[in-house]
Structure formats: structure tokens, C-alpha cells
Design a protein around this motif. Sequence first.
Motif, PDB file in Angstrom:
ATOM      1  N   ASP A 165     -33.363  72.295 -42.711  1.00 13.28           N
ATOM      2  CA  ASP A 165     -34.282  71.161 -42.850  1.00 13.28           C
ATOM      3  C   ASP A 165     -33.557  70.024 -43.555  1.00 13.28           C
ATOM      4  O   ASP A 165     -32.937  70.223 -44.605  1.00 13.28           O
ATOM      5  CB  ASP A 165     -35.514  71.554 -43.665  1.00 13.28           C
ATOM      6  CG  ASP A 165     -36.398  72.555 -42.949  1.00 13.28           C
ATOM      7  OD1 ASP A 165     -36.224  72.751 -41.736  1.00 13.28           O
ATOM      8  OD2 ASP A 165     -37.274  73.144 -43.616  1.00 13.28           O
TER       9      ASP A 165
ATOM     10  N   ALA B 208     -37.901  70.076 -34.921  1.00 15.22           N
ATOM     11  CA  ALA B 208     -38.934  69.220 -35.514  1.00 15.22           C
ATOM     12  C   ALA B 208     -38.288  67.909 -35.928  1.00 15.22           C
ATOM     13  O   ALA B 208     -37.109  67.876 -36.288  1.00 15.22           O
ATOM     14  CB  ALA B 208     -39.575  69.895 -36.730  1.00 15.22           C
ATOM     15  N   MET B 209     -39.077  66.827 -35.853  1.00 14.51           N
ATOM     16  CA  MET B 209     -38.551  65.527 -36.268  1.00 14.51           C
ATOM     17  C   MET B 209     -39.691  64.594 -36.637  1.00 14.51           C
ATOM     18  O   MET B 209     -40.710  64.540 -35.947  1.00 14.51           O
ATOM     19  CB  MET B 209     -37.709  64.898 -35.149  1.00 14.51           C
ATOM     20  CG  MET B 209     -37.061  63.585 -35.586  1.00 14.51           C
ATOM     21  SD  MET B 209     -35.991  62.848 -34.329  1.00 14.51           S
ATOM     22  CE  MET B 209     -34.651  64.012 -34.278  1.00 14.51           C
ATOM     23  N   ASP B 210     -39.501  63.894 -37.755  1.00 12.55           N
ATOM     24  CA  ASP B 210     -40.375  62.826 -38.189  1.00 12.55           C
ATOM     25  C   ASP B 210     -39.457  61.688 -38.640  1.00 12.55           C
ATOM     26  O   ASP B 210     -39.185  61.539 -39.832  1.00 12.55           O
ATOM     27  CB  ASP B 210     -41.290  63.296 -39.329  1.00 12.55           C
ATOM     28  CG  ASP B 210     -42.189  62.195 -39.853  1.00 12.55           C
ATOM     29  OD1 ASP B 210     -42.394  61.186 -39.146  1.00 12.55           O
ATOM     30  OD2 ASP B 210     -42.684  62.328 -40.993  1.00 12.55           O
ATOM     31  N   ALA B 211     -38.924  60.955 -37.669  1.00 13.48           N
ATOM     32  CA  ALA B 211     -37.936  59.916 -37.951  1.00 13.48           C
ATOM     33  C   ALA B 211     -38.541  58.808 -38.802  1.00 13.48           C
ATOM     34  O   ALA B 211     -39.678  58.418 -38.567  1.00 13.48           O
ATOM     35  CB  ALA B 211     -37.406  59.346 -36.641  1.00 13.48           C
TER      36      ALA B 211
ATOM     37  N   ARG C 213     -35.377  60.277 -48.240  1.00 13.30           N
ATOM     38  CA  ARG C 213     -36.333  59.352 -48.851  1.00 13.30           C
ATOM     39  C   ARG C 213     -35.569  58.241 -49.550  1.00 13.30           C
ATOM     40  O   ARG C 213     -34.455  58.427 -50.035  1.00 13.30           O
ATOM     41  CB  ARG C 213     -37.290  60.053 -49.805  1.00 13.30           C
ATOM     42  CG  ARG C 213     -36.699  60.539 -51.081  1.00 13.30           C
ATOM     43  CD  ARG C 213     -37.765  61.248 -51.947  1.00 13.30           C
ATOM     44  NE  ARG C 213     -37.186  61.676 -53.199  1.00 13.30           N
ATOM     45  CZ  ARG C 213     -37.353  61.063 -54.361  1.00 13.30           C
ATOM     46  NH1 ARG C 213     -38.110  59.981 -54.447  1.00 13.30           N
ATOM     47  NH2 ARG C 213     -36.781  61.527 -55.455  1.00 13.30           N
TER      48      ARG C 213
ATOM     49  N   HIS D 127     -34.217  66.349 -45.209  1.00 12.93           N
ATOM     50  CA  HIS D 127     -35.246  65.441 -45.737  1.00 12.93           C
ATOM     51  C   HIS D 127     -34.562  64.184 -46.270  1.00 12.93           C
ATOM     52  O   HIS D 127     -33.524  64.272 -46.936  1.00 12.93           O
ATOM     53  CB  HIS D 127     -36.010  66.099 -46.887  1.00 12.93           C
ATOM     54  CG  HIS D 127     -36.694  67.372 -46.512  1.00 12.93           C
ATOM     55  ND1 HIS D 127     -37.995  67.399 -46.068  1.00 12.93           N
ATOM     56  CD2 HIS D 127     -36.267  68.659 -46.508  1.00 12.93           C
ATOM     57  CE1 HIS D 127     -38.343  68.650 -45.821  1.00 12.93           C
ATOM     58  NE2 HIS D 127     -37.313  69.433 -46.067  1.00 12.93           N
TER      59      HIS D 127
ATOM     60  N   LEU E 132     -35.059  65.239 -30.772  1.00 13.32           N
ATOM     61  CA  LEU E 132     -36.031  66.324 -30.716  1.00 13.32           C
ATOM     62  C   LEU E 132     -35.922  67.090 -29.402  1.00 13.32           C
ATOM     63  O   LEU E 132     -35.888  66.493 -28.328  1.00 13.32           O
ATOM     64  CB  LEU E 132     -37.449  65.773 -30.887  1.00 13.32           C
ATOM     65  CG  LEU E 132     -38.577  66.804 -30.913  1.00 13.32           C
ATOM     66  CD1 LEU E 132     -38.415  67.759 -32.094  1.00 13.32           C
ATOM     67  CD2 LEU E 132     -39.925  66.104 -30.994  1.00 13.32           C
TER      68      LEU E 132
ATOM     69  N   ARG F 142     -37.557  60.311 -41.693  1.00 14.43           N
ATOM     70  CA  ARG F 142     -37.725  61.058 -42.942  1.00 14.43           C
ATOM     71  C   ARG F 142     -37.327  62.522 -42.878  1.00 14.43           C
ATOM     72  O   ARG F 142     -37.034  63.130 -43.892  1.00 14.43           O
ATOM     73  CB  ARG F 142     -39.177  60.978 -43.405  1.00 14.43           C
ATOM     74  CG  ARG F 142     -39.605  59.589 -43.846  1.00 14.43           C
ATOM     75  CD  ARG F 142     -41.102  59.567 -44.121  1.00 14.43           C
ATOM     76  NE  ARG F 142     -41.709  58.299 -43.817  1.00 14.43           N
ATOM     77  CZ  ARG F 142     -41.954  57.814 -42.606  1.00 14.43           C
ATOM     78  NH1 ARG F 142     -41.647  58.505 -41.547  1.00 14.43           N
ATOM     79  NH2 ARG F 142     -42.511  56.642 -42.436  1.00 14.43           N
ATOM     80  N   PHE F 143     -37.329  63.102 -41.666  1.00 14.39           N
ATOM     81  CA  PHE F 143     -37.130  64.550 -41.582  1.00 14.39           C
ATOM     82  C   PHE F 143     -36.695  64.964 -40.188  1.00 14.39           C
ATOM     83  O   PHE F 143     -37.143  64.402 -39.192  1.00 14.39           O
ATOM     84  CB  PHE F 143     -38.458  65.255 -41.902  1.00 14.39           C
ATOM     85  CG  PHE F 143     -38.450  66.741 -41.647  1.00 14.39           C
ATOM     86  CD1 PHE F 143     -37.858  67.608 -42.545  1.00 14.39           C
ATOM     87  CD2 PHE F 143     -39.029  67.257 -40.500  1.00 14.39           C
ATOM     88  CE1 PHE F 143     -37.851  68.984 -42.308  1.00 14.39           C
ATOM     89  CE2 PHE F 143     -39.021  68.627 -40.248  1.00 14.39           C
ATOM     90  CZ  PHE F 143     -38.433  69.492 -41.159  1.00 14.39           C
ATOM     91  N   PHE F 144     -35.804  65.934 -40.139  1.00 15.61           N
ATOM     92  CA  PHE F 144     -35.577  66.686 -38.910  1.00 15.61           C
ATOM     93  C   PHE F 144     -35.132  68.090 -39.271  1.00 15.61           C
ATOM     94  O   PHE F 144     -34.680  68.351 -40.378  1.00 15.61           O
ATOM     95  CB  PHE F 144     -34.600  65.988 -37.943  1.00 15.61           C
ATOM     96  CG  PHE F 144     -33.154  65.998 -38.340  1.00 15.61           C
ATOM     97  CD1 PHE F 144     -32.278  66.978 -37.867  1.00 15.61           C
ATOM     98  CD2 PHE F 144     -32.633  64.996 -39.148  1.00 15.61           C
ATOM     99  CE1 PHE F 144     -30.939  66.965 -38.199  1.00 15.61           C
ATOM    100  CE2 PHE F 144     -31.292  64.966 -39.483  1.00 15.61           C
ATOM    101  CZ  PHE F 144     -30.438  65.953 -39.012  1.00 15.61           C
ATOM    102  N   GLN F 145     -35.316  68.975 -38.317  1.00 15.66           N
ATOM    103  CA  GLN F 145     -35.009  70.384 -38.523  1.00 15.66           C
ATOM    104  C   GLN F 145     -34.172  70.876 -37.352  1.00 15.66           C
ATOM    105  O   GLN F 145     -34.500  70.609 -36.202  1.00 15.66           O
ATOM    106  CB  GLN F 145     -36.309  71.186 -38.591  1.00 15.66           C
ATOM    107  CG  GLN F 145     -36.143  72.688 -38.701  1.00 15.66           C
ATOM    108  CD  GLN F 145     -37.501  73.353 -38.663  1.00 15.66           C
ATOM    109  OE1 GLN F 145     -38.087  73.516 -37.589  1.00 15.66           O
ATOM    110  NE2 GLN F 145     -38.025  73.681 -39.838  1.00 15.66           N
TER     111      GLN F 145
END
Length: 163
Positions: free
Chosen positions: A96, A74-77, A100, A98, A51, A79-82
Amino acid sequence: MVRLEEVTVIGAPLERCFDLARSVEVHVKGNRHWGEQAVALSGVTSGLVGLGERVTWQARHFGVRQTLISEITAMDAPRFFQDTMIRGAFKSMQHDHHFRTLADGATEMRDVFCFAAPLGVLGRVAEVLLLRQYMTTLLRERNAVVKQVAESNEWRKYLLDAS
């Protein structure tokens, strides 16, 4: 603006896929025939991009050497990064990523890739006639490499020593 969406199912754990998608070395491996490389003009040149970190990429597209600076915005490790283009040939570009876990333990990697060409109407024509297919091919080739590395023992080469 063009919006591309690609889904790749990978027979590997979520965290491994997430990290391989952030690996500078795996990105380069997936874009080798364009001569893509991370250069030391600014930012990260190896390992896993995190990030707020930037990478300056150079590659040859359409016979022209191009430079693009991207940042993980953006990052939600895990599950997601941008990643977002900070500077480059496009008017705008955002990617983006994603991830899962599926019922069978595989990972779904879904890419949403949006870009706009510069030059107004001329750029829009280029998006429709050329860039949509070109960028789709580039994205599919990159994802095939992430899948191949994640599903083999090759992932260890990129992640065991990564920071």
C-alpha cells in the motif's frame, strides 16, 4: 506475515511523487543492482502503471532469478494505490502506497508492505531471520530513488512523456 512501514518525506508536490511511485522506469532505477526489469511476458513494461494493470518483474535475489507478477488492485489518485502479487515466490505480498501533503508543501510517502513466505514454519523462520531486513533494505533504496528523482529536475525525464 510480516508488516513493514516506511515513511519518506519528499520535497516535491503530491502528484509528482504519486506518479513517480507508479513509474516502471523509476522502479527499475531503484532496484538496478538486483537486475530488476519489467519483461514483456504480460502487462505493462514502461510508463505509469494504472488501476487493473499488471507488471511482470524479473530480478535476481539470493542468487536466483525470480519472476513476480503484480497488479494495481486499488487506486485513489493521487493519495493512494495498492499493488498486489498475483504470482511469485511469496505466499502473499501486498504493498500500500499512501501520499499526503504536509504543511510545508512537502509530500509524505508512507509505504505499508505486507508479505508472507511460503513453506510454513520454515518460511516463518526465513521471514524473521532474513526476509524482514532484506525487504526493508529494498524498500528504503527504492524510496530514496523516488525522493532523489522527485526533488531534482530528473522527474521530467519520467513524467513529461509518460502516459
